[in-house]
Write a protein that holds these residues in place. Structure first.
Motif, short mmCIF file in Angstrom:
data_model
loop_
_atom_site.label_atom_id
_atom_site.label_comp_id
_atom_site.label_asym_id
_atom_site.label_seq_id
_atom_site.Cartn_x
_atom_site.Cartn_y
_atom_site.Cartn_z
N ARG A 7 31.40 39.92 55.59
CA ARG A 7 31.40 39.87 54.12
C ARG A 7 32.78 40.24 53.57
O ARG A 7 33.31 39.59 52.67
CB ARG A 7 30.35 40.83 53.57
CG ARG A 7 30.22 40.82 52.05
CD ARG A 7 29.14 41.77 51.58
NE ARG A 7 29.42 43.14 51.97
CZ ARG A 7 30.23 43.97 51.30
NH1 ARG A 7 30.85 43.54 50.23
NH2 ARG A 7 30.43 45.19 51.71
N GLU A 8 33.37 41.27 54.13
CA GLU A 8 34.70 41.69 53.67
C GLU A 8 35.75 40.62 53.96
O GLU A 8 36.65 40.37 53.15
CB GLU A 8 35.09 43.01 54.34
CG GLU A 8 34.26 44.16 53.82
CD GLU A 8 34.30 45.35 54.74
OE1 GLU A 8 34.79 45.22 55.87
OE2 GLU A 8 33.81 46.41 54.32
N ILE A 13 39.39 36.41 51.94
CA ILE A 13 39.86 35.01 51.90
C ILE A 13 39.74 34.46 50.48
O ILE A 13 40.64 33.80 49.97
CB ILE A 13 39.06 34.15 52.91
CG1 ILE A 13 39.38 34.62 54.32
CG2 ILE A 13 39.39 32.67 52.74
CD1 ILE A 13 38.48 34.06 55.38
N ARG A 14 38.60 34.81 49.82
CA ARG A 14 38.41 34.32 48.45
C ARG A 14 39.49 34.88 47.52
O ARG A 14 40.04 34.17 46.68
CB ARG A 14 37.03 34.76 47.95
CG ARG A 14 36.68 34.09 46.64
CD ARG A 14 35.37 34.58 46.07
NE ARG A 14 34.25 34.26 46.90
CZ ARG A 14 33.14 35.00 46.98
NH1 ARG A 14 33.03 36.09 46.28
NH2 ARG A 14 32.15 34.63 47.76
#
Ligand code: SF4
Ligand code: SF4
Length: 199
Positions: A7-8, A13-14
């Motif tokens: 998730r991290e 990346i986002r």
């Protein structure tokens, strides 16, 4: 060796692609989201001085006093909790509204954190007492339309705003007896009662 959680990694990346979620305030101006609750502000031309906001404010951040021929309304941002009750209960819907402005810090006095507006009172033709703010009567007259013909004070007031009825001077109260035509005047509730009973 510990691996980053997926998730991290996805968020990293986002952020690389879209840029960080946080803004650069105070170095750059920050635009709050659309329904942000900021400083509550009176809009003088839409406020009729009815006092509903004063009565519903849970933090007592709105002060009201009747000074001479004027109603004085003050909103204190140092006490406001931005609950939005004043806006939700304003009878015109636009007299007081929460803005997007959140920059309330000051190096000066707390007195700077306030906004005051004044509303002029309508006065009883007979005893000269304040009745309610002029804008409030006009708002009621416009709201009920032709029904205001059932209330002499309302219709005379409405005609006066259009310069179709002159203001008459009553003699001093002690030398004065109400006659039937006196019912068609702008009267406070006490004088109206007296006019109806005695005329
Ligand atoms: S937002 Fe809430 S606390 Fe602030 S002035 Fe309006 S009613 Fe009062
Ligand atoms: S018109 Fe709205 S802002 Fe003005 S006194 Fe009434 S409730 Fe308050």
């Amino acid at each position: 060796m510990k691996y980053p959680k997926l998730r991290e990694l996805r968020e990293a990346i986002r952020a690389l692609i879209r840029g960080p979620y946080t803004s650069k305030f105070p170095h750059q101006p920050h635009k709050p989201f659309e329904r942000f609750r900021g400083r509550s502000e009176f809009h003088e031309k839409d406020c009729v001085g009815c006092s509903a906001c004063f009565n519903v404010c849970p933090a007592r951040a709105i002060e009201m006093s009747d000074v001479g021929r004027k109603r004085v309304l003050t909103v204190r941002w140092d006490l406001c909790i931005f609950c939005g009750q004043c806006q939700a209960n304003c009878i015109t819907g636009k007299g007081i509204m929460l803005s997007n402005d959140f920059e309330l810090s000051t190096t000066g006095q707390r007195n700077e954190l306030r906004q005051t507006i004044e509303k002029e009172f309508a006065v009883c033709d007979s005893c000269g007492d304040n009745i309610v703010p002029l804008d409030h009567i006009l708002w009621v007259a416009k709201k009920i339309g032709p029904l205001c013909f059932s209330n002499p004070s309302l219709i005379v007031f409405y005609l006066r705003t259009m310069d179709l009825s002159a203001k008459e001077k009553f003699p001093p109260k002690e030398e004065f007896e109400f006659n039937r035509p006196d019912r068609i005047k702008i009267l406070c509730p006490r004088c109206r009662r007296e006019a109806v009973i005695k005329s």
